[in-house]
Scaffold this active site. Structure first.
Site: not given
Ligand SMILES: Nc1ncnc2c1ncn2[C@@H]1O[C@H](COP(=O)(O)OP(=O)(O)OP(=O)(O)O)[C@@H](O)[C@H]1O
Ligand SMILES: [Mg+2]
Length: 284
Positions: A119, A187, A221, A226
């Site tokens: 990430k 998933g 959040d 999430n």
């Molecule tokens: N460890 C992981 N394994 C598989 N997919 C992941 C993983 N971490 C994140 N993802 C995918 O990436 C997407 C975005 O990740 P995350 O929710 O952590 O950050 P974000 O939503 O971009 O952050 P923000 O809420 O600040 O916009 C998730 O919805 C998921 O689909």
């Molecule tokens: Mg997110």
């Protein structure tokens, strides 16, 4: 993402040196002067100019001619430095497909010992990347997007380390600059699932929120976006904004997290679960 795996693979060691010098000098300058780059690298001016042109073309560096010719690192360059470090340490060996993109991050699949997720935190990205805003915010030699994105990644990593495996979160593997490497969850996001036993999953989510709370952490959040569903098991992701359970806003924040989840299960599955009961179950 601005940076391409191909460009990172073909990056010349001089280009890597220039990126490293820029990263270091960004705490002193809004825009690092060409002379400073020449002095710090020890390369000839023509060499520095040639390398900078390539880095600019690849979206790793930005040029600004006012009030003097200066260069700044942008997310693409910061991504490259982080990936280079993680590769050197053997944490990852290849970058795969994009898994997701949010307001403040982009997530990629990568190859480590097994498949992993990486990430890249992007705080203040788009606005801070404009030359005008950069001039304003970085007038004192600060680099807000770089500092904020690194802090965000460190914060998320800290949560994963504290919670795994007591709470169902991805396994933290490494952290470098604005990146977090963690286990790849196979998933879909909860919002895209049709659950066969929604009540069981809701109980499981509340149980994880309860354990996190007991460990002193509130997600802040939490939502159907999430939570990932891996083989019928929920995994809580996206932790950079967690707050301490002793924080003055803890109660309001926890209630909002729980309300988000209960509202979702009510709307999608007509499942009724009283908010007060959920709060009691988590904090009681
Ligand atoms: N460890 C992981 N394994 C598989 N997919 C992941 C993983 N971490 C994140 N993802 C995918 O990436 C997407 C975005 O990740 P995350 O929710 O952590 O950050 P974000 O939503 O971009 O952050 P923000 O809420 O600040 O916009 C998730 O919805 C998921 O689909
Ligand atoms: Mg997110």
């Amino acid at each position: 993402m601005a940076v391409s795996a191909e460009h990172i693979r073909t990056l010349h060691k001089y280009e890597k040196t220039i990126l490293s010098v820029l990263e270091r000098q960004m705490s002193r300058y809004s825009w690092v002067p060409l002379e400073q780059l020449i002095t710090s690298t020890g390369f000839a001016e023509s060499e520095v100019n040639y390398r900078l042109a390539r880095l600019i073309e690849w979206g790793m560096v930005r040029f600004n001619p006012v009030p003097y010719d200066g260069y700044a690192l942008v997310f693409g360059g910061y991504d490259t430095l982080a990936l280079a470090s993680l590769t050197r340490k053997g944490t990852i060996s290849a970058l795969g497909v994009q898994l997701g993109e949010g307001k403040e991050s982009v997530v990629y699949e990568a190859l480590g010992l097994g498949p992993v997720a990486i990430k890249f935190h992007r705080i203040g990205g788009r606005s801070f990347n404009s030359a005008r805003v950069n001039r304003e915010y970085m007038a004192e030699g600060h680099c807000p997007w770089l500092v904020a994105s690194k802090l965000s990644a460190e914060r998320e990593y800290k949560a994963l380390v504290a919670l795994h495996p007591k709470v169902s979160v991805p396994l933290p593997i490494a952290q470098n600059r604005h990146t977090v490497v963690m286990s790849l969850i196979q998933g879909a996001n909860l919002n895209r699932c049709i659950l066969e036993a929604p009540a069981v999953v809701l109980d499981e989510i509340l149980e994880n929120v309860r354990i996190a709370y007991k460990e002193g952490m509130i997600h802040s959040d939490l939502s159907e976006y999430n939570i990932l569903m891996e083989e019928g098991k929920c995994v809580l992701i996206d932790w950079p904004q967690w707050i301490d359970a002793a924080h003055p806003n803890a109660e309001v924040t926890l209630n909002r997290d729980l309300d988000n989840i209960l509202t979702y299960f009510k709307r999608k599955y007509q499942l009724r679960y009283d908010l007060e009961d959920a709060i009691q179950c988590v904090t009681g």
